[in-house]
Design a protein around this motif. Structure first.
Motif, PDB file in Angstrom:
ATOM      1  N   ARG A   1     -14.948   8.931  13.942  1.00 21.77           N
ATOM      2  CA  ARG A   1     -15.015   7.865  12.952  1.00 21.77           C
ATOM      3  C   ARG A   1     -14.384   8.271  11.618  1.00 21.77           C
ATOM      4  NH1 ARG A   1     -21.183   6.832  11.321  1.00 21.77           N
ATOM      5  NH2 ARG A   1     -20.096   5.520   9.818  1.00 21.77           N
ATOM      6  N   TYR A   2     -14.258   9.592  11.380  1.00 20.76           N
ATOM      7  CA  TYR A   2     -13.667  10.044  10.124  1.00 20.76           C
ATOM      8  C   TYR A   2     -12.156   9.798  10.073  1.00 20.76           C
ATOM      9  CZ  TYR A   2     -18.120  12.480   9.696  1.00 20.76           C
ATOM     10  OH  TYR A   2     -19.449  12.776   9.620  1.00 20.76           O
ATOM     11  N   PHE A   3     -11.518   9.613  11.231  1.00 24.36           N
ATOM     12  CA  PHE A   3     -10.092   9.303  11.264  1.00 24.36           C
ATOM     13  C   PHE A   3      -9.891   7.824  10.969  1.00 24.36           C
ATOM     14  CE2 PHE A   3      -6.497   7.800  14.058  1.00 24.36           C
ATOM     15  CZ  PHE A   3      -5.512   8.105  13.143  1.00 24.36           C
ATOM     16  N   ARG A   4      -9.128   7.525   9.919  1.00 27.05           N
ATOM     17  CA  ARG A   4      -8.898   6.144   9.499  1.00 27.05           C
ATOM     18  C   ARG A   4      -7.564   5.657  10.065  1.00 27.05           C
ATOM     19  NH1 ARG A   4     -11.029   6.908   3.206  1.00 27.05           N
ATOM     20  NH2 ARG A   4     -13.228   6.471   3.673  1.00 27.05           N
ATOM     21  N   LYS A   5      -7.661   5.101  11.246  1.00 26.54           N
ATOM     22  CA  LYS A   5      -6.473   4.668  11.988  1.00 26.54           C
ATOM     23  C   LYS A   5      -5.676   3.623  11.217  1.00 26.54           C
ATOM     24  CE  LYS A   5      -5.224   2.355  16.325  1.00 26.54           C
ATOM     25  NZ  LYS A   5      -5.735   1.773  17.582  1.00 26.54           N
ATOM     26  N   LYS A   6      -6.354   2.626  10.676  1.00 27.67           N
ATOM     27  CA  LYS A   6      -5.680   1.538   9.971  1.00 27.67           C
ATOM     28  C   LYS A   6      -4.951   2.056   8.727  1.00 27.67           C
ATOM     29  CE  LYS A   6      -6.793  -2.069  12.498  1.00 27.67           C
ATOM     30  NZ  LYS A   6      -5.725  -2.872  13.172  1.00 27.67           N
ATOM     31  N   VAL A   7      -5.553   3.033   8.066  1.00 25.44           N
ATOM     32  CA  VAL A   7      -4.920   3.605   6.869  1.00 25.44           C
ATOM     33  C   VAL A   7      -3.609   4.298   7.241  1.00 25.44           C
ATOM     34  CG1 VAL A   7      -5.179   5.306   5.018  1.00 25.44           C
ATOM     35  CG2 VAL A   7      -7.105   3.842   5.646  1.00 25.44           C
ATOM     36  N   LEU A   8      -3.622   5.061   8.330  1.00 22.35           N
ATOM     37  CA  LEU A   8      -2.403   5.750   8.751  1.00 22.35           C
ATOM     38  C   LEU A   8      -1.340   4.742   9.176  1.00 22.35           C
ATOM     39  CD1 LEU A   8      -0.920   8.385   9.217  1.00 22.35           C
ATOM     40  CD2 LEU A   8      -1.958   8.515  11.497  1.00 22.35           C
TER      41      LEU A   8
ATOM     42  N   ILE B   1      -3.881  12.029   4.276  1.00 25.89           N
ATOM     43  CA  ILE B   1      -3.337  10.695   4.432  1.00 25.89           C
ATOM     44  C   ILE B   1      -4.292   9.748   5.163  1.00 25.89           C
ATOM     45  CG2 ILE B   1      -2.103  11.235   6.585  1.00 25.89           C
ATOM     46  CD1 ILE B   1       0.154   9.378   5.561  1.00 25.89           C
ATOM     47  N   SER B   2      -5.186  10.293   6.028  1.00 26.10           N
ATOM     48  CA  SER B   2      -6.004   9.368   6.824  1.00 26.10           C
ATOM     49  C   SER B   2      -7.334   9.948   7.295  1.00 26.10           C
ATOM     50  CB  SER B   2      -5.208   8.894   8.046  1.00 26.10           C
ATOM     51  OG  SER B   2      -4.734   9.983   8.819  1.00 26.10           O
ATOM     52  N   TRP B   3      -7.838  10.977   6.633  1.00 29.64           N
ATOM     53  CA  TRP B   3      -9.094  11.610   7.033  1.00 29.64           C
ATOM     54  C   TRP B   3     -10.138  11.312   5.972  1.00 29.64           C
ATOM     55  CZ3 TRP B   3     -11.070  13.087  11.329  1.00 29.64           C
ATOM     56  CH2 TRP B   3     -12.094  14.043  11.420  1.00 29.64           C
ATOM     57  N   GLU B   4     -11.268  10.786   6.385  1.00 29.00           N
ATOM     58  CA  GLU B   4     -12.277  10.354   5.428  1.00 29.00           C
ATOM     59  C   GLU B   4     -12.852  11.518   4.623  1.00 29.00           C
ATOM     60  OE1 GLU B   4     -16.411   7.694   5.316  1.00 29.00           O
ATOM     61  OE2 GLU B   4     -15.459   8.179   7.235  1.00 29.00           O
ATOM     62  N   LEU B   5     -12.924  12.699   5.215  1.00 28.00           N
ATOM     63  CA  LEU B   5     -13.533  13.846   4.551  1.00 28.00           C
ATOM     64  C   LEU B   5     -12.496  14.573   3.697  1.00 28.00           C
ATOM     65  CD1 LEU B   5     -15.691  15.204   7.520  1.00 28.00           C
ATOM     66  CD2 LEU B   5     -16.312  13.521   5.774  1.00 28.00           C
ATOM     67  N   HIS B   6     -12.117  13.932   2.587  1.00 33.37           N
ATOM     68  CA  HIS B   6     -11.147  14.532   1.668  1.00 33.37           C
ATOM     69  C   HIS B   6     -11.823  14.793   0.321  1.00 33.37           C
ATOM     70  CE1 HIS B   6     -10.814  10.749  -0.546  1.00 33.37           C
ATOM     71  NE2 HIS B   6     -10.771  10.140   0.630  1.00 33.37           N
ATOM     72  N   ARG B   7     -11.059  15.309  -0.650  1.00 34.56           N
ATOM     73  CA  ARG B   7     -11.617  15.664  -1.959  1.00 34.56           C
ATOM     74  C   ARG B   7     -10.896  14.958  -3.100  1.00 34.56           C
ATOM     75  NH1 ARG B   7     -11.425  20.364   1.167  1.00 34.56           N
ATOM     76  NH2 ARG B   7     -13.434  21.423   1.419  1.00 34.56           N
ATOM     77  N   ASP B   8     -10.219  13.879  -2.803  1.00 28.66           N
ATOM     78  CA  ASP B   8      -9.346  13.232  -3.777  1.00 28.66           C
ATOM     79  C   ASP B   8      -9.947  11.930  -4.282  1.00 28.66           C
ATOM     80  OD1 ASP B   8      -7.264  12.189  -5.253  1.00 28.66           O
ATOM     81  OD2 ASP B   8      -5.726  12.742  -3.795  1.00 28.66           O
ATOM     82  N   PRO B   9     -10.287  11.827  -5.581  1.00 29.96           N
ATOM     83  CA  PRO B   9     -10.833  10.581  -6.112  1.00 29.96           C
ATOM     84  C   PRO B   9      -9.877   9.395  -5.959  1.00 29.96           C
ATOM     85  CG  PRO B   9     -11.143  12.374  -7.675  1.00 29.96           C
ATOM     86  CD  PRO B   9     -10.235  12.888  -6.600  1.00 29.96           C
ATOM     87  N   PHE B  10      -8.586   9.677  -5.808  1.00 27.25           N
ATOM     88  CA  PHE B  10      -7.588   8.620  -5.636  1.00 27.25           C
ATOM     89  C   PHE B  10      -7.619   8.027  -4.233  1.00 27.25           C
ATOM     90  CE2 PHE B  10      -2.982   7.195  -5.891  1.00 27.25           C
ATOM     91  CZ  PHE B  10      -3.177   6.321  -6.947  1.00 27.25           C
ATOM     92  N   GLY B  11      -8.318   8.695  -3.319  1.00 31.42           N
ATOM     93  CA  GLY B  11      -8.416   8.209  -1.942  1.00 31.42           C
ATOM     94  C   GLY B  11      -7.386   8.855  -1.033  1.00 31.42           C
TER      95      GLY B  11
END
Length: 502
Positions: A269-276, A452-462
């Motif tokens: 679920r952490y992989f954001r398919k639609k975002v990629l 680019i598409s993983w929910e578990l990141h550290r970037d406030p910009f998304g």
């Protein structure tokens, strides 16, 4: 302003302490017109009372105003309490006419590692804001901020070095002074001079070196650091502030790179398919790069099902691609699967540009290494392609990024960074840590991609990818939000002097 920077005296009754070297350097300091002496830690060897008693006597031989910062050896055996009794405060501020020195305790009791976190971070930030009007701002601590060459395995950079570096740059600090690794070194990171002192009087020098101290001269024109060894040998480095700070590119764009990392394609679920999917569509239709560079962690685990999924995404990218493996990519069967699906990583030449992939990922660990042979290959390639615009591509970050705990992510980061800066590579791209970040070290912009598409990141910009445009006279990098397409400037850097690649 003339400062003598000493460090790592390691005063003790044991053979580790070289008293003659201490006396020689102390006497030399006394005979020169120094305004201030800064000792960046490891005054003692084990933090013991008898060492502190001895040290408090010896350092009084220095007949100049003196600031002393605690080091990890001073904090051993609850020595941090003795430090305050025999040496001075763990934190402090020293003002002079047009500047300020702020020193802070970076030690962790009974560990070699360092950290300026929690309340210490808030205190440092508050002091930088309080003295923001000062033209010269100096921050001193024991632990180093960026990886150093010739120190063996990189493992003691500040845990939150990325946050501290970001804080110093945002507050326009002039100079960061530190010790710890017994290697003298000077780097320019944007307009910040990072000044590492070697060891003043300890037997543990590196690579057969001798004891030394640094001479720092600060004028209205810049900062000059001279590494002075007890043999009398000197090395100088002078840095002048960048003016102007904003540039306008001249001529047409020569190259456009889209840089991505940490897609971590999987069925989790952490992989954001639609975002990629959205990002790839934007890359193809809106940004139309000359090359797409993926700096590792294409898949979340090195299994065939995830590689098949990843291929379905990345074969839709219309531009030429260069993909280097990250640590996730070579887990399980990933080492073989990566080559099966994406091929061997090879040097790519595109006219006046060359892209040099460097492998740093290792089996079953986030910690990377280029290795001594890899370093020789890197140096050789940078020399061979000196007439081109050289882009070094790797997974592990060379410079700490904010919001990530640094713990030796690249074991030989110091040596690799030294090769890249000595060879004056035009650009370096990395992709570890889950946060987009960019700084120029010496003459080389180093740009890290977020996820680019993983929910578990550290970037406030998304979730994001980087857009890098190269002109004849400058490089511009933007972070692009992967869902909405909004942009944030990561940096712009002037290309100075001769450009043999044109």
């Amino acid at each position: 302003m003339l400062i003598a920077h000493i460090s790592d005296t390691h005063i003790t009754n044991e053979v580790a302490f070289k008293s003659y070297a201490f006396d020689l350097i102390a006497n030399e300091i006394n005979t020169r017109p120094f305004d201030l002496v800064i000792h960046t830690g490891d005054v003692t060897n084990n933090g013991l009372r008898e060492e502190y008693e001895h040290a408090s006597y010896l350092i009084r031989k220095i007949e100049k105003p003196l600031i002393v910062v605690p080091g990890n050896h001073d904090a051993r055996n609850v020595g941090y309490e003795l430090f305050e009794r025999y040496i001075g405060p763990l934190f402090g501020v020293h003002e002079f006419e047009d500047g300020v020195v702020i020193w802070v305790d970076s030690t962790i009791p009974d560990l070699s590692d360092g950290r300026i976190g929690g309340y210490k971070y808030k205190w440092l930030k508050a002091k930088l804001e309080e003295y923001s009007h000062k033209r010269i701002k100096i921050v001193a601590a024991h632990h180093h901020l960026v990886p150093l060459p010739d120190t063996g395995r990189e493992r003691n950079v500040l845990f939150n070095a990325g946050d501290i570096l970001d804080l110093l740059l945002s507050h326009e600090v002039t100079l960061y002074m530190c010790g710890h690794k017994h290697v003298p070194n000077v780097y320019r990171v944007e307009d910040l001079v990072v000044d590492n002192a070697g060891c003043t009087s300890c037997r543990k020098t590196r690579k057969g070196d001798v004891n030394s101290y640094n001479i720092v001269k600060i004028t209205k024109d810049g900062v000059k650091v001279t590494i002075r060894r007890v043999t009398g040998e000197e090395q100088e480095k002078e840095h002048r502030p960048i003016k102007p700070k904003i540039f306008i590119p001249k001529g047409k764009r020569l190259l456009r790179i889209v840089q991505v990392a940490e897609s971590n394609v999987s069925d989790r679920r952490y992989f954001r398919k639609k975002v990629l999917e959205n990002a790839i569509k934007a890359i193809n239709e809106r940004y139309k790069p000359d090359i797409v560079i993926h700096c590792g962690d294409v898949v979340e685990k090195g299994i065939e099902r995830f590689y098949e999924m990843a291929m379905e995404f990345y074969e839709k990218v219309k531009a030429e691609k260069l993909i280097v493996p990250g640590h996730n990519d070579i887990t399980y069967l990933g080492y073989d699967l990566f080559k099966e699906y994406f091929g061997e990583t090879e040097v790519i030449e595109k006219g006046d540009f060359v892209f040099i992939p460097i492998l740093s990922a290792q089996y079953e660990t986030q910690i990377g290494v280029v290795g001594r042979i890899g370093q020789k290959i890197l140096k050789g390639l940078l020399e061979d392609f000196r007439e081109k615009f050289r882009v070094v591509v790797m997974h592990h970050n060379l410079v700490p990024v904010p919001r990530a705990r640094e713990l030796g992510y690249l074991e030989d980061a110091g040596n690799v960074l030294k090769i890249i800066t000595d060879q004056e590579a035009e650009l370096t791209l990395t992709g570890h840590g889950g946060n987009a970040h960019a700084v120029k070290v010496e003459k080389t912009p180093i740009i890290n991609a977020g996820s680019i598409s993983w929910e578990l990141h550290r970037d406030p910009f998304g979730n994001s990818f980087n857009l890098i445009d190269v002109y004849k006279d400058m490089v511009i990098a933007f972070e692009v939000q992967a869902t909405w397409g909004s942009r944030k400037l990561l940096g712009m850097w002037k290309i100075k002097g001769e450009v043999p690649w044109l």
